[in-house]
Every structure is written in C-alpha cells, then in structure tokens.
Design a protein around this motif. Structure first.
Motif, PDB file in Angstrom:
ATOM      1  N   UNK A 145       0.833  -1.211   0.000  1.00  0.00           N
ATOM      2  CA  UNK A 145       0.000   0.000   0.000  1.00  0.00           C
ATOM      3  C   UNK A 145       0.863   1.253   0.000  1.00  0.00           C
ATOM      4  N   UNK A 146       1.876   1.281   0.865  1.00  0.00           N
ATOM      5  CA  UNK A 146       2.719   2.470   0.998  1.00  0.00           C
ATOM      6  C   UNK A 146       3.484   2.772  -0.280  1.00  0.00           C
ATOM      7  N   UNK A 147       4.082   1.737  -0.867  1.00  0.00           N
ATOM      8  CA  UNK A 147       4.923   1.943  -2.049  1.00  0.00           C
ATOM      9  C   UNK A 147       4.109   2.453  -3.232  1.00  0.00           C
ATOM     10  N   UNK A 148       2.982   1.818  -3.504  1.00  0.00           N
ATOM     11  CA  UNK A 148       2.192   2.212  -4.675  1.00  0.00           C
ATOM     12  C   UNK A 148       1.574   3.595  -4.480  1.00  0.00           C
ATOM     13  N   UNK A 149       1.059   3.861  -3.288  1.00  0.00           N
ATOM     14  CA  UNK A 149       0.511   5.200  -3.028  1.00  0.00           C
ATOM     15  C   UNK A 149       1.589   6.260  -3.215  1.00  0.00           C
ATOM     16  N   UNK A 150       2.772   5.985  -2.709  1.00  0.00           N
ATOM     17  CA  UNK A 150       3.846   6.960  -2.806  1.00  0.00           C
ATOM     18  C   UNK A 150       4.231   7.275  -4.239  1.00  0.00           C
ATOM     19  N   UNK A 151       4.303   6.237  -5.086  1.00  0.00           N
ATOM     20  CA  UNK A 151       4.660   6.442  -6.490  1.00  0.00           C
ATOM     21  C   UNK A 151       3.623   7.311  -7.185  1.00  0.00           C
ATOM     22  N   UNK A 152       2.345   6.995  -6.995  1.00  0.00           N
ATOM     23  CA  UNK A 152       1.297   7.771  -7.662  1.00  0.00           C
ATOM     24  C   UNK A 152       1.233   9.200  -7.146  1.00  0.00           C
ATOM     25  N   UNK A 153       1.408   9.387  -5.832  1.00  0.00           N
ATOM     26  CA  UNK A 153       1.389  10.743  -5.276  1.00  0.00           C
ATOM     27  C   UNK A 153       2.573  11.555  -5.795  1.00  0.00           C
TER      28      UNK A 153
END
Length: 539
Positions: A145-153
C-alpha cells in the motif's frame, strides 16, 4: 503577457492544489467514517466490548499512519525528485522501496505476532492475544500500500490513493459492524466479537491493496523493463523512508500513540488500584468514548494540516516571505478558532451528547476534561504541518516522543489516585506540553504568534456560545430524561452553539476576508460582518 515559464509554474501550482483537494476530501471522508462507526459499534458490544476493541486498535492505527501519511510521503518525494531529473520509469525504484518496506513490515508482523501473549499480559488481559495476532497481519499489507501510493502521489496522481483510502475505510466499517452484530447476536463472547472487528480492519486493508495493484497493473504497460537492483538505490530509499518518512508519520500518530499508552497500562493500573477486572474493563470502555469525540473534533484540523505542508513548503522554497507569513497566520488563526470552538462547544453539550451516542451519561466529567484535548491536538497538527513545511521535519517528532513519555509517567502517578479522570488529565497535560514546545520552536523559526486582540475576540465568541448553550440546555434539565430527550438537546445545542460562535466570529472580524475564504462557506459568513465591535485594527 505571461511567459512560458510562468504558465508552466501556474500549471504546476494548479495541479498541486487539485491533488491536495482530492487527498483532503478523501482524508475527511475516511476520518469521519473512522470516528462515527465507533458509536454504533459501542451500542452493539457495550462498554466492555468497546474496551476490548480499543485495546488493540492502536496497533492498527500505527499501520494506517505508516501506510497513509508516513511512507507514502517519503516515497512521493523521491519519485518527484527522480521525475524532475528526467527519470520517468519507476519500476526498479519501486522494487527497491518494496524490498525495504517488505522486510520492515514482515519484521513488525513477526515481532507483534510472536509477542502477542506478552503484549496482552502487559495490558493486563491475556485474552487479548488472539486479537493482537489478527491485527498484526495488517503489517504485511503495509509495504504494498505504501509503495504504490507513494509512487502515484509523487507523479501527482492522487485518485488511486484517494479511492483506496475511501474503499478501505468503507469496507472496514461495514465489516466491523456486520461481524460484531452477527457474533454478539449469535451468542459468541465479546472477545470473539472484538476479533471479528479486528478482522474487518485487516479486510479493509486487503481491499485497499487490491485497488492499488489494479491501478499498477493497468498502467504497467507504460513502464520500461525493470533492471537489477543497485545497492545505491536501496541505500537511498532506506535513508529517506526511515528518516523523513517515520518523522512525518509520528506527527500524524500523536493521537494513536496516546491511545497506545492507555492500552498498555490503563486497565492494569485500574486493577492494581483496587477496581475489579470487570469494573476496570467497563471504566476503560467508558473512557474510550472520548476517542470519537476527539477524532471528529480534529477532522478539520488534520485535513487542514495536510494542506499546509506542500503549500508552505512551496512558499518557503520560492523565498516568498510575505506570502509565507500570510499562509502561516491564516493557518494559526483558523486552527485555533476551530479547535477552541469545538472543545468548548463539546464540553457544553457533553452530558446530552454522551447519552445520545452511548445510551447513558456515565463518565461525563471524565469526557469533558478529555475534550480539552481537541484544542491541543488541533494546535499540534497545525504546528507540525507548518514546521514540516519549513523543512523542520524532526522537530515535531521529538516533541511528540517527549509528550508520549510524559503521558506514560503521568498515568503511572495519576491513575491510581484519580482513576480514568487521572488518565484524561494526563492526556490533556501531555498534549499541552507538546503544544508549548512546538509553539516555542515556531517562535524561534521567526514565525509571528497571534496577537492578543485575536484571543480577546475569540474569548468573547466562546463566552457568547457557552452562555447560549447553557440557556438552551436548561430547557431539558427539568421534565426530560433518557436517550430520547438527549437527541434534541445535543443536536439542537450543536446547531445553536455553532451558529452563535460563527456569527460572533464574523461580527467581531475574527478572521480577515482572505482567511474566511479558506473556510467552507466562509465567504458567506464574512458577509455577516458589520461595524467592527472591537475597533478597526486588523487581526
């Protein structure tokens, strides 16, 4: 005419504010859901069942903070920097981040899962160990969750994060209420109902991960082929994640950490002080009623703080000192008005709000003291947002860590003497201590504090609201009783208190026209101002 550079800057600013708006909206929705569901849940399982769930909730709250505000912020910063350098492929970078977070999340899962028995014993209730093992599974979902959210943000794409947050909370709340209702009605124990509620939280996290993976797979065709991981990438990612990421996370964790302190030893302290096991559980459950009030009271402030970091950071980096001061002053004024108004108003209607939501008025005095925390929590969230925007990421984290230790120490001293009233007072004192430290640090950063005139106008607005609330609530003291009477008393009091406070704030010109524009429907409220009752000096 604007040059190409100016047009590009305007486009970037517009994109930034649009992204902030989307994340703020999703944050408000999730925080409201997170606070509101506790009321029907407590009505289903009672005070003892509420105590059981609240004992393990802080562990899940830590996971939520890490995967929503801590690590994604750090990852998004790294992605933005890479894109600015012309690197458009993030698959290799994402692999490095996921490797580090995967190891970290797995380590936390193993640590919590295999020490569940010891944690439960520390809390004074060995029957909590199955619930702790269940909630530990959330740590396994955190890396993804953290990694994918961070990339998109980092790419300025906020929709995947916003949608995953809202769906996670919606599924979680629905699962908690349905499972707890079914288990209680089926004759299962309250501990089984609590474990069902915890499972609902894990299920919500799984849905969030599934949504993010869907977005990643859908857009994966545009990514270049992944390369082998390089040690420098791993080292750089680890440094950013565990330095700035956790520091940012601690600021949003302040309320959860205080809950965690109470979970660790409040019940045990009550038992050691002479309360029986069932009485101590009920007292802790009644004390935990304050959490929904606190969360709802700080929804606006926490969402506003989310806006502060990128906006203030942008002004700070551009060197626009005057604009920065205007933004900071507006943030301080609005957060102070919101926090003070919510705290004083809630204290005024607490006897009826407590009965309306939780069936009886037990613990009203304790919850009234606890409500003062709303103001200090609002300040902490706002001050932390300003300091982080000014590049002082670690200052709030250090202050909060000191406040958590103070809370623990005050609990040890005050709970044996005053029971849950001691725990409430310890929370207020420790949050006040953190607020004071952050206020001093802001002053050292050459941030102007609010003028005395502002606080004078605020005090008059609060006094007028309190007076009107007392007149309104006295109508329900004689001849009315029970939960049915508390509903119009509490809801009517909320409407009247808010209306009087906002009217006085507008007439007294508590905020400038520009500052009112930052408040929902603020432009209409600003139209209420007439001749300034306190002179012509601007606040």
């Amino acid at each position: 005419m604007k040059g190409r550079k100016d047009v590009q800057q305007d486009h970037e600013s517009k994109k930034l504010f649009q992204g902030i708006l989307i994340l703020t909206l999703s944050s408000v929705i999730t925080k409201i859901l997170s606070a509101v569901y506790r009321v029907p849940f407590q009505n289903i399982v009672g005070d003892v069942g509420f105590y059981i769930y609240q004992q393990v909730y802080p562990i899940y709250g830590i996971v939520m903070a890490l995967s929503s505000s801590g690590f994604p912020v750090a990852v998004s910063k790294m992605v933005a920097e890479r894109e600015a350098a012309g690197e458009n492929s993030h698959r290799t970078f994402l692999n490095a981040v996921f490797l580090i977070l995967g190891l970290f999340g797995s380590g936390l899962f193993l640590a919590v899962f295999f020490t569940a028995g010891k944690l439960a014993a520390w809390m004074g209730d060995p029957r909590l160990s199955p619930l702790i093992r269940t909630v530990s599974c959330s740590f396994l979902l955190m890396p993804l969750i953290s990694a994918i959210r961070g990339v998109y943000q980092g790419q300025g794409r906020m929709v995947p994060t916003a949608l995953s947050q809202v769906l996670e909370q919606t599924v979680r709340v629905a699962a908690i209420l349905l499972l707890s209702f079914w288990l209680v009605r089926g004759g299962f124990s309250l501990y089984a109902a609590g474990q069902g509620a915890v499972f609902g939280s894990v299920l919500g996290g799984a849905v969030s991960a599934a949504v993010l993976v869907f977005y990643l797979v859908k857009g994966g065709r545009q990514e270049k082929a992944a390369q082998l991981l390089e040690w420098n990438d791993v080292k750089q990612a680890a440094r950013s994640l565990f330095c700035s990421g956790i520091a940012v996370c601690i600021s949003s964790l302040v309320l959860v950490l205080f809950q965690f302190v109470d979970s660790l030893h409040l019940y045990a302290l009550l038992k050691d002080a002479g309360w029986g096991a069932e009485a101590a559980k009920k007292l802790k459950g009644i004390y935990d009623r304050g959490q929904p009030f606190l969360q709802l009271g700080t929804v606006a402030a926490s969402s506003f703080a989310l806006n502060l970091v990128p906006v203030i950071a942008l002004e700070y980096k551009k060197g626009r000192r005057k604009s920065l001061e205007i933004q900071v002053q507006a943030a301080l004024k609005i957060s102070t008005a919101i926090g003070a108004g919510a705290a004083v108003g809630l204290i005024g209607i607490m006897p009826f709000a407590n009965t309306m939501l939780f069936e009886n008025s037990e613990g009203t005095a304790v919850l009234s003291v606890f409500s003062v925390s709303i103001l200090f929590s609002t300040w902490i969230l706002t001050f932390s947002g300003i300091l982080q925007g000014l590049g002082k990421v670690y200052t709030p984290a250090v202050a909060i860590a000191a406040g958590v230790l103070l809370k623990y120490g005050l609990n040890e001293v005050w709970v044996p003497r005053f029971g849950t009233m001691g725990a409430s007072a310890a929370t207020v004192a420790a949050l006040g201590f953190i607020s004071l430290i952050l206020m001093i640090k802001l002053g050292k950063a050459y941030v102007k504090m609010l003028p005395a005139l502002f606080f004078g106008k605020l005090a008059l607005s609060l006094f007028a609201m309190s007076a009107c609330l007392q007149l309104w609530l006295r109508l329900f003291v004689h001849g009315f009783s029970g939960r049915a009477a508390s509903v119009p008393a509490a809801l009517g009091g909320t409407a009247i208190g808010a209306a009087v406070f906002l009217f006085c704030a507008a007439r007294l010109r508590l905020l400038t026209d520009e500052e009112w524009g930052l408040v929902p429907f603020g432009t209409k409220l600003a139209g209420l101002k007439g001749k300034n009752w306190i002179g012509k000096q601007k606040t």
